[in-house]
Design a protein around this motif. Structure first.
Motif, mmCIF file in Angstrom:
data_model
loop_
_atom_site.group_PDB
_atom_site.id
_atom_site.type_symbol
_atom_site.label_atom_id
_atom_site.label_comp_id
_atom_site.label_asym_id
_atom_site.label_seq_id
_atom_site.Cartn_x
_atom_site.Cartn_y
_atom_site.Cartn_z
ATOM 1 N N ASP A 22 0.839 -1.207 0.000
ATOM 2 C CA ASP A 22 0.000 0.000 0.000
ATOM 3 C C ASP A 22 0.872 1.255 0.000
ATOM 4 N N THR A 23 0.275 2.366 -0.333
ATOM 5 C CA THR A 23 1.022 3.616 -0.512
ATOM 6 C C THR A 23 1.755 4.029 0.763
ATOM 7 N N LEU A 24 1.109 3.831 1.931
ATOM 8 C CA LEU A 24 1.737 4.242 3.194
ATOM 9 C C LEU A 24 2.990 3.423 3.477
ATOM 10 N N THR A 25 2.891 2.108 3.269
ATOM 11 C CA THR A 25 4.054 1.233 3.494
ATOM 12 C C THR A 25 5.171 1.604 2.528
ATOM 13 N N MET A 26 4.790 1.858 1.273
ATOM 14 C CA MET A 26 5.798 2.224 0.274
ATOM 15 C C MET A 26 6.506 3.519 0.682
ATOM 16 N N ALA A 27 5.716 4.490 1.195
ATOM 17 C CA ALA A 27 6.308 5.763 1.630
ATOM 18 C C ALA A 27 7.298 5.512 2.771
ATOM 19 N N ASP A 28 6.926 4.623 3.707
ATOM 20 C CA ASP A 28 7.834 4.295 4.826
ATOM 21 C C ASP A 28 9.128 3.676 4.310
ATOM 22 N N LEU A 29 8.999 2.784 3.333
ATOM 23 C CA LEU A 29 10.182 2.129 2.754
ATOM 24 C C LEU A 29 11.098 3.161 2.096
ATOM 25 N N VAL A 30 10.487 4.072 1.348
ATOM 26 C CA VAL A 30 11.260 5.113 0.642
ATOM 27 C C VAL A 30 11.970 6.013 1.653
ATOM 28 N N ILE A 31 11.229 6.421 2.682
ATOM 29 C CA ILE A 31 11.789 7.324 3.706
ATOM 30 C C ILE A 31 12.975 6.661 4.409
ATOM 31 N N ALA A 32 12.819 5.365 4.738
ATOM 32 C CA ALA A 32 13.901 4.649 5.423
ATOM 33 C C ALA A 32 15.099 4.459 4.484
ATOM 34 N N HIS A 33 14.818 4.109 3.228
ATOM 35 C CA HIS A 33 15.914 3.825 2.283
ATOM 36 C C HIS A 33 16.746 5.067 1.989
ATOM 37 N N PHE A 34 16.075 6.201 1.767
ATOM 38 C CA PHE A 34 16.802 7.422 1.399
ATOM 39 C C PHE A 34 17.116 8.308 2.612
ATOM 40 N N GLY A 35 16.723 7.863 3.791
ATOM 41 C CA GLY A 35 17.005 8.623 5.009
ATOM 42 C C GLY A 35 16.385 10.012 4.993
ATOM 43 N N LEU A 36 15.126 10.100 4.561
ATOM 44 C CA LEU A 36 14.479 11.415 4.432
ATOM 45 C C LEU A 36 13.940 11.887 5.776
ATOM 46 N N THR A 37 13.954 13.183 5.977
ATOM 47 C CA THR A 37 13.347 13.759 7.179
ATOM 48 C C THR A 37 12.420 14.902 6.753
ATOM 49 N N PHE A 38 11.381 15.116 7.533
ATOM 50 C CA PHE A 38 10.401 16.155 7.187
ATOM 51 C C PHE A 38 10.210 17.091 8.381
ATOM 52 N N ALA A 39 10.114 18.371 8.057
ATOM 53 C CA ALA A 39 9.984 19.374 9.124
ATOM 54 C C ALA A 39 8.627 19.282 9.802
ATOM 55 N N THR A 40 7.586 18.950 9.047
ATOM 56 C CA THR A 40 6.229 18.905 9.606
ATOM 57 C C THR A 40 5.492 17.670 9.084
ATOM 58 N N PRO A 41 4.447 17.235 9.807
ATOM 59 C CA PRO A 41 3.640 16.111 9.293
ATOM 60 C C PRO A 41 3.016 16.444 7.932
ATOM 61 N N ARG A 42 2.736 17.732 7.745
ATOM 62 C CA ARG A 42 2.136 18.159 6.469
ATOM 63 C C ARG A 42 3.113 17.949 5.309
ATOM 64 N N ALA A 43 4.403 18.244 5.583
ATOM 65 C CA ALA A 43 5.422 18.048 4.549
ATOM 66 C C ALA A 43 5.545 16.562 4.197
ATOM 67 N N ARG A 44 5.418 15.717 5.224
ATOM 68 C CA ARG A 44 5.485 14.265 5.011
ATOM 69 C C ARG A 44 4.288 13.808 4.168
ATOM 70 N N GLN A 45 3.125 14.365 4.504
ATOM 71 C CA GLN A 45 1.901 14.022 3.783
ATOM 72 C C GLN A 45 2.002 14.455 2.315
ATOM 73 N N ARG A 46 2.569 15.647 2.113
ATOM 74 C CA ARG A 46 2.750 16.150 0.740
ATOM 75 C C ARG A 46 3.689 15.234 -0.041
ATOM 76 N N PHE A 47 4.763 14.777 0.624
ATOM 77 C CA PHE A 47 5.717 13.882 -0.021
ATOM 78 C C PHE A 47 5.020 12.579 -0.420
ATOM 79 N N LEU A 48 4.196 12.069 0.520
ATOM 80 C CA LEU A 48 3.486 10.816 0.268
ATOM 81 C C LEU A 48 2.589 10.948 -0.965
#
Lengths: 178, 114
Positions: A98-124
């Motif tokens: 699912d999209t959420l799991t994929m986003a978690d995988l991407v974030i972990a793989h590329f070591g991404l960080t987001f300033a706000t939950p909104r920024a994370r949501q936008r990335f997703l």
């Protein structure tokens, strides 16, 4: 009578360990410098070729006026995100992701960080969602959810394999006869 | 002009690049054919000047071709620039047909004499 040393004294052992570790680190750096020098030479060559093409397109001043832009900083190279999502779906097949799991995988793989939950949501939505949709449009993945149903539910995606559908099998069976 | 981090590639940009490559391929083929034709002829001054002009132009075209091939591969690593065909669009400024070809060759000699 002098006694024969059978064990290395701990101070010498420590020194030997440190020397070996330093030599290993310097070796690693030398290899990295060598790799970066080769990449630099390659990029300079491409830069020169692009400059020559700018000349052919009657804009010879272009290489001098464009400022450096650190493109693809998040995903290391062009197509980095696309390639990772593609590989992750292929690895998961026959299971869906699912999209959420994929986003978690991407974030972990590329070591991404987001300033706000909104920024994370936008990335997703913008990056991961669009990449999955691109794969769907290329007919490489199938969508197991109804995009017109609840927009708040995450999408579910599965890598497509070139296997015949049940309908196709029925057709083939009918053609073959009893 | 705003620079984009995503380095968007468009069909228009690719078409332009491929057209440039096809023109260079076409001109190179013409230059080579003319050099082959001239190599068996007399060693008069006019022919020698033309051969020198063709050799000089060939070196320029090879350099342009290499730059364009690198650029095409940068655009998309899966593209094979060597498989792009050739056009005679490069001859347009000199006019079409045999007369255009003659004017083109004359320009190479003129450049050499300058």
């Amino acid at each position: 009578m002098s006694s024969v040393l059978t064990r290395t004294p701990s101070d010498i052992k420590w020194l030997a360990n440190e020397l070996a570790a330093m030599a290993g680190e310097v070796e690693r750096i030398d290899q990295e410098v060598k790799r970066l020098q080769a990449r630099r030479r390659h990029l300079r060559g491409v830069q020169k070729a692009l400059g020559a093409v700018a000349d052919m397109l009657a804009v010879p001043q272009l290489p001098e006026v464009v400022p450096p832009v650190r493109a693809h900083a998040h995903f290391r190279e062009r197509g980095g995100l696309f390639g990772f999502v593609r590989a992750a779906l292929q690895a998961a097949q026959p299971k869906a992701v699912d999209t959420l799991t994929m986003a978690d995988l991407v974030i972990a793989h590329f070591g991404l960080t987001f300033a706000t939950p909104r920024a994370r949501q936008r990335f997703l939505h913008d990056s991961v969602g669009r990449t999955l949709n691109r794969l769907y449009q290329r007919d490489e993945v199938e969508r197991l959810h109804d995009p017109t149903a609840d927009r708040h539910l995450p999408g579910i995606w599965r890598w497509k394999v070139a296997a015949p559908t049940l309908e196709k099998l029925r057709e083939l069976s009918a053609e073959a006869g009893p | 002009m705003a620079l984009t981090m995503t380095r968007t590639r468009t069909q228009t940009a690719l078409t332009k690049l491929v057209t440039l490559v096809a023109n260079v391929h076409g001109e190179l083929a013409f230059v080579d054919s003319q050099a082959v034709m001239l190599s068996g002829t007399s060693s008069a001054g006019k022919e020698q000047a033309l051969l020198a002009g063709l050799a000089r132009r060939r070196a320029q075209l090879e350099s342009s071709r290499d730059a364009l091939h690198t650029t095409i591969r940068q655009f998309d690593a899966e593209l094979d620039p060597a498989s792009i065909g050739s056009t005679d669009g490069w001859l347009k400024p000199f006019g079409r047909g045999a007369a255009g070809g003659r004017r083109y060759l004359a320009s190479l000699v003129d450049d050499d004499q300058r």
